[in-house]
Design a protein around this motif. Sequence first.
Motif, short mmCIF file in Angstrom:
data_model
loop_
_atom_site.label_atom_id
_atom_site.label_comp_id
_atom_site.label_asym_id
_atom_site.label_seq_id
_atom_site.Cartn_x
_atom_site.Cartn_y
_atom_site.Cartn_z
N MET A 120 0.88 -1.17 0.00
CA MET A 120 0.00 0.00 0.00
C MET A 120 0.92 1.22 0.00
O MET A 120 1.64 1.46 0.97
N VAL A 121 0.89 1.97 -1.11
CA VAL A 121 1.74 3.16 -1.23
C VAL A 121 0.94 4.36 -0.75
O VAL A 121 -0.15 4.63 -1.26
N SER A 122 1.47 5.07 0.23
CA SER A 122 0.77 6.26 0.72
C SER A 122 1.77 7.29 1.22
O SER A 122 2.53 7.02 2.14
N PRO A 123 1.74 8.51 0.60
CA PRO A 123 2.66 9.54 1.07
C PRO A 123 2.35 9.95 2.51
O PRO A 123 3.23 10.38 3.24
N LEU A 124 1.08 9.79 2.91
CA LEU A 124 0.67 10.23 4.26
C LEU A 124 0.38 9.04 5.18
O LEU A 124 -0.49 9.11 6.04
N LEU A 125 1.11 7.96 4.98
CA LEU A 125 0.88 6.73 5.76
C LEU A 125 0.90 7.00 7.26
O LEU A 125 0.04 6.53 8.01
N VAL A 126 1.89 7.79 7.70
CA VAL A 126 2.04 8.07 9.13
C VAL A 126 1.05 9.13 9.59
O VAL A 126 0.33 8.95 10.58
N GLU A 127 0.96 10.25 8.82
CA GLU A 127 0.09 11.36 9.23
C GLU A 127 -1.38 10.95 9.32
O GLU A 127 -2.11 11.41 10.19
N SER A 128 -1.82 10.07 8.39
CA SER A 128 -3.25 9.73 8.33
C SER A 128 -3.62 8.59 9.27
O SER A 128 -4.78 8.22 9.38
N GLY A 129 -2.59 8.00 9.91
CA GLY A 129 -2.88 6.85 10.78
C GLY A 129 -3.01 5.55 10.00
O GLY A 129 -3.31 4.50 10.56
#
Length: 202
Positions: free
Chosen positions: A111-120
């Motif tokens: 799962m590629v997500s630039p906001l993986l950490v920020e979005s929870g």
Amino acid sequence: MKPWVLGLTGGIGSGKSAVVAEFAKLGVHWVDVDHVARWVVEPGKPALAAIAERFGEGVLTPGGGLDRTVMRELIFQDPAQRKWLEQLLHPLIRQEALAKLALGESAYAIMVSPLLVESGQHRQVDRVLVVDVPEALQVQRAVSRDQTSEAQIRAILSAQASREERLRHADDVLVNDRDLAWLRQEVERLHNFYLTLRGGQE
């Protein structure tokens, strides 16, 4: 058996796309959360109808799609509206991304997500891989790729999770500061290691 999920993230200009392209060549199934986010608000989707009902037809393009520029301005000015939008979209994006990931034939899916950490979202994956790059190189890459000013890139950087914050959540770190041949080797090494894991854990 459903593949376990590797969350892949990194700041702007870190080279997430190059990394995921190498995993894909090895047959790993992947889903980009940004693509899913666009898909859930396409014309005909319930989310778009809910957005238009709340904000009015002004948020739609002449073709009936979501006018992202208008939407961005609306939610930047009003944190309560942004919260409403996130509460509507985040569960839909999460559901859709997980459904697409489950279709993977590989032992694990990304799962590629630039906001993986920020979005929870890091809480929904089994393992986190951070693509890291020294900040000077990050800025240089992003400026040349996006044709934007260094000031704009630095503004985006300050809005994203700090490097320290991202690295704190990382199970694995890939420092992407060399050439593509080296990157390919690193991805292969990680891939072979991931194939030995059960459910993403050692």
